[in-house]
Design a protein around this motif. Sequence first.
Motif, PDB file in Angstrom:
ATOM      1  N   ALA A  33       0.834  -1.204   0.000  1.00 48.78           N
ATOM      2  CA  ALA A  33       0.000   0.000   0.000  1.00 48.78           C
ATOM      3  C   ALA A  33       0.871   1.257   0.000  1.00 48.78           C
ATOM      4  CB  ALA A  33      -0.915  -0.004   1.217  1.00 48.78           C
ATOM      5  N   SER A  34       1.963   1.224   0.750  1.00 50.22           N
ATOM      6  CA  SER A  34       2.860   2.376   0.811  1.00 50.22           C
ATOM      7  C   SER A  34       3.558   2.593  -0.518  1.00 50.22           C
ATOM      8  CB  SER A  34       3.902   2.177   1.917  1.00 50.22           C
ATOM      9  OG  SER A  34       3.271   2.039   3.174  1.00 50.22           O
ATOM     10  N   ALA A  35       3.952   1.502  -1.168  1.00 49.85           N
ATOM     11  CA  ALA A  35       4.606   1.612  -2.472  1.00 49.85           C
ATOM     12  C   ALA A  35       3.647   2.211  -3.501  1.00 49.85           C
ATOM     13  CB  ALA A  35       5.083   0.238  -2.927  1.00 49.85           C
ATOM     14  N   GLN A  36       2.398   1.783  -3.457  1.00 56.19           N
ATOM     15  CA  GLN A  36       1.406   2.346  -4.371  1.00 56.19           C
ATOM     16  C   GLN A  36       1.211   3.834  -4.134  1.00 56.19           C
ATOM     17  OE1 GLN A  36      -2.301   0.116  -4.739  1.00 56.19           O
ATOM     18  NE2 GLN A  36      -1.245  -1.774  -4.127  1.00 56.19           N
ATOM     19  N   ARG A  37       1.204   4.236  -2.875  1.00 54.31           N
ATOM     20  CA  ARG A  37       1.053   5.654  -2.558  1.00 54.31           C
ATOM     21  C   ARG A  37       2.276   6.450  -3.038  1.00 54.31           C
ATOM     22  NH1 ARG A  37      -1.945   8.564   1.145  1.00 54.31           N
ATOM     23  NH2 ARG A  37      -3.466   6.901   0.812  1.00 54.31           N
ATOM     24  N   LEU A  38       3.455   5.861  -2.917  1.00 52.03           N
ATOM     25  CA  LEU A  38       4.663   6.530  -3.383  1.00 52.03           C
ATOM     26  C   LEU A  38       4.618   6.749  -4.898  1.00 52.03           C
ATOM     27  CD1 LEU A  38       7.437   4.749  -1.274  1.00 52.03           C
ATOM     28  CD2 LEU A  38       6.727   7.133  -1.097  1.00 52.03           C
ATOM     29  N   VAL A  39       4.125   5.754  -5.602  1.00 52.69           N
ATOM     30  CA  VAL A  39       3.987   5.899  -7.056  1.00 52.69           C
ATOM     31  C   VAL A  39       3.038   7.040  -7.368  1.00 52.69           C
ATOM     32  CG1 VAL A  39       3.128   4.805  -9.162  1.00 52.69           C
ATOM     33  CG2 VAL A  39       4.532   3.492  -7.561  1.00 52.69           C
ATOM     34  N   ALA A  40       1.922   7.087  -6.657  1.00 51.66           N
ATOM     35  CA  ALA A  40       0.933   8.150  -6.875  1.00 51.66           C
ATOM     36  C   ALA A  40       1.509   9.524  -6.544  1.00 51.66           C
ATOM     37  CB  ALA A  40      -0.304   7.885  -6.016  1.00 51.66           C
ATOM     38  N   HIS A  81      10.655   5.325  -8.146  1.00 49.45           N
ATOM     39  CA  HIS A  81      11.934   4.695  -7.810  1.00 49.45           C
ATOM     40  C   HIS A  81      11.967   4.300  -6.335  1.00 49.45           C
ATOM     41  CE1 HIS A  81      16.100   3.616  -8.063  1.00 49.45           C
ATOM     42  NE2 HIS A  81      16.467   4.552  -7.192  1.00 49.45           N
ATOM     43  N   ALA A  82      11.472   5.195  -5.470  1.00 47.62           N
ATOM     44  CA  ALA A  82      11.418   4.890  -4.039  1.00 47.62           C
ATOM     45  C   ALA A  82      10.482   3.720  -3.777  1.00 47.62           C
ATOM     46  CB  ALA A  82      10.966   6.116  -3.256  1.00 47.62           C
ATOM     47  N   ALA A  83       9.371   3.658  -4.527  1.00 46.82           N
ATOM     48  CA  ALA A  83       8.413   2.562  -4.371  1.00 46.82           C
ATOM     49  C   ALA A  83       9.060   1.228  -4.736  1.00 46.82           C
ATOM     50  CB  ALA A  83       7.190   2.806  -5.244  1.00 46.82           C
ATOM     51  N   GLU A  84       9.840   1.242  -5.801  1.00 49.53           N
ATOM     52  CA  GLU A  84      10.530   0.021  -6.229  1.00 49.53           C
ATOM     53  C   GLU A  84      11.537  -0.436  -5.184  1.00 49.53           C
ATOM     54  OE1 GLU A  84      13.441  -1.477  -9.883  1.00 49.53           O
ATOM     55  OE2 GLU A  84      12.395   0.444 -10.025  1.00 49.53           O
ATOM     56  N   LYS A  85      12.291   0.508  -4.610  1.00 48.77           N
ATOM     57  CA  LYS A  85      13.290   0.173  -3.593  1.00 48.77           C
ATOM     58  C   LYS A  85      12.621  -0.329  -2.315  1.00 48.77           C
ATOM     59  CE  LYS A  85      16.891   2.830  -3.086  1.00 48.77           C
ATOM     60  NZ  LYS A  85      17.731   4.025  -2.846  1.00 48.77           N
ATOM     61  N   LEU A  86      11.471   0.270  -1.981  1.00 49.28           N
ATOM     62  CA  LEU A  86      10.752  -0.168  -0.784  1.00 49.28           C
ATOM     63  C   LEU A  86      10.302  -1.612  -0.945  1.00 49.28           C
ATOM     64  CD1 LEU A  86       9.557   0.643   1.975  1.00 49.28           C
ATOM     65  CD2 LEU A  86       7.459   1.281   0.763  1.00 49.28           C
ATOM     66  N   ALA A 124       7.432   6.457   5.074  1.00 54.92           N
ATOM     67  CA  ALA A 124       6.569   6.759   6.217  1.00 54.92           C
ATOM     68  C   ALA A 124       6.208   8.235   6.247  1.00 54.92           C
ATOM     69  CB  ALA A 124       7.268   6.366   7.511  1.00 54.92           C
ATOM     70  N   ARG A 125       7.152   9.096   5.936  1.00 50.48           N
ATOM     71  CA  ARG A 125       6.902  10.529   5.983  1.00 50.48           C
ATOM     72  C   ARG A 125       5.959  10.969   4.856  1.00 50.48           C
ATOM     73  NH1 ARG A 125      12.078  13.909   6.935  1.00 50.48           N
ATOM     74  NH2 ARG A 125      12.635  12.995   4.935  1.00 50.48           N
ATOM     75  N   LEU A 126       6.222  10.492   3.625  1.00 54.77           N
ATOM     76  CA  LEU A 126       5.391  10.903   2.499  1.00 54.77           C
ATOM     77  C   LEU A 126       3.986  10.331   2.581  1.00 54.77           C
ATOM     78  CD1 LEU A 126       7.874  10.622  -0.522  1.00 54.77           C
ATOM     79  CD2 LEU A 126       7.066  12.669   0.641  1.00 54.77           C
ATOM     80  N   VAL A 127       3.892   9.071   2.998  1.00 59.50           N
ATOM     81  CA  VAL A 127       2.575   8.446   3.084  1.00 59.50           C
ATOM     82  C   VAL A 127       1.698   9.134   4.124  1.00 59.50           C
ATOM     83  CG1 VAL A 127       1.363   6.347   3.753  1.00 59.50           C
ATOM     84  CG2 VAL A 127       3.309   6.222   2.205  1.00 59.50           C
ATOM     85  N   MET A 128       2.295   9.406   5.294  1.00 61.93           N
ATOM     86  CA  MET A 128       1.520   9.992   6.390  1.00 61.93           C
ATOM     87  C   MET A 128       1.272  11.482   6.199  1.00 61.93           C
ATOM     88  SD  MET A 128       0.653   7.592   8.381  1.00 61.93           S
ATOM     89  CE  MET A 128       0.050   8.563   9.758  1.00 61.93           C
ATOM     90  N   SER A 129       1.979  12.108   5.249  1.00 59.73           N
ATOM     91  CA  SER A 129       1.773  13.540   5.034  1.00 59.73           C
ATOM     92  C   SER A 129       0.570  13.810   4.166  1.00 59.73           C
ATOM     93  CB  SER A 129       3.023  14.144   4.373  1.00 59.73           C
ATOM     94  OG  SER A 129       3.205  13.630   3.061  1.00 59.73           O
ATOM     95  N   GLN A 130       0.018  12.774   3.579  1.00 56.91           N
ATOM     96  CA  GLN A 130      -1.134  12.946   2.676  1.00 56.91           C
ATOM     97  C   GLN A 130      -2.449  12.736   3.425  1.00 56.91           C
ATOM     98  OE1 GLN A 130      -0.583  13.965  -0.560  1.00 56.91           O
ATOM     99  NE2 GLN A 130       1.476  14.221   0.306  1.00 56.91           N
TER     100      GLN A 130
END
Length: 259
Positions: A224-231, A236-241, A253-259
Amino acid sequence: MTEPQRRHPASWWAQFPASSERFDAAHLTEGLGELINPKIAAPLLRREAEIATDIRIRYLNKPQSEDLAERSAKGSERLTATVDRLEERSGDPSSLVGVRALCFLLEGRFGEAAEMAGEFVPEQKLLRVFVGALRMERFDNDLAVRMLAAGFEPAEAIQAGQVVGKYSWWPSWLIKEVTERAMAGRLDDETVEALDKCAYADLDPAQARIARRLLAGEDALIDASAQRLVALGEPHAAEKLRAGDLATVALAARLVMSQ
């Protein structure tokens, strides 16, 4: 019926002095002496052992003193001779195990002293004395003792204690994470480097909880976090995660929770 405690051989205990250039023989002698001497049943023999221990500690703290060196050597030799004589008379070495362990200690045979003391001193107490004698700076003694008691080898426990001591400035949520990884035997240099990058991220409590769950490898949350990173434009961060890159956890964690 209570099972006998695990006893390590002298060679296992001998790893401690070899692991630290700052190893404090005086600290070890004092600590082990306090554990061993009260177990010597005969009052006169116990008193002689206590006097010999005190002189030995004074000498180790002031090794340049020829007078203390001579007195220490004589005290140790006298006690050893007494034990040898008593063992020969009684024919039962087991009755003198405590004072024999003390003799080994005064001779600087720390491994043999600890092995023999393990017959009547709880392992946890022996471990604390040996770990304390390492005298390492920025070192987590408690973690090292916990790992040793759990069955880890001295080198592994000491390495983990150094890591946690060095990075004691890390936020509490990350210290907890690294401690758990150490206790699970999953703390290597690559992991420490990645977690160090996470430590620089300023996470609020909610973000820290997410980071802990991501570090724990919760598949559903990682996906779920990787999908949010893509959005959010971070493919690239989603792939590494998804690939298990720990260094991206704090960012996620920071980007997901900031939305």
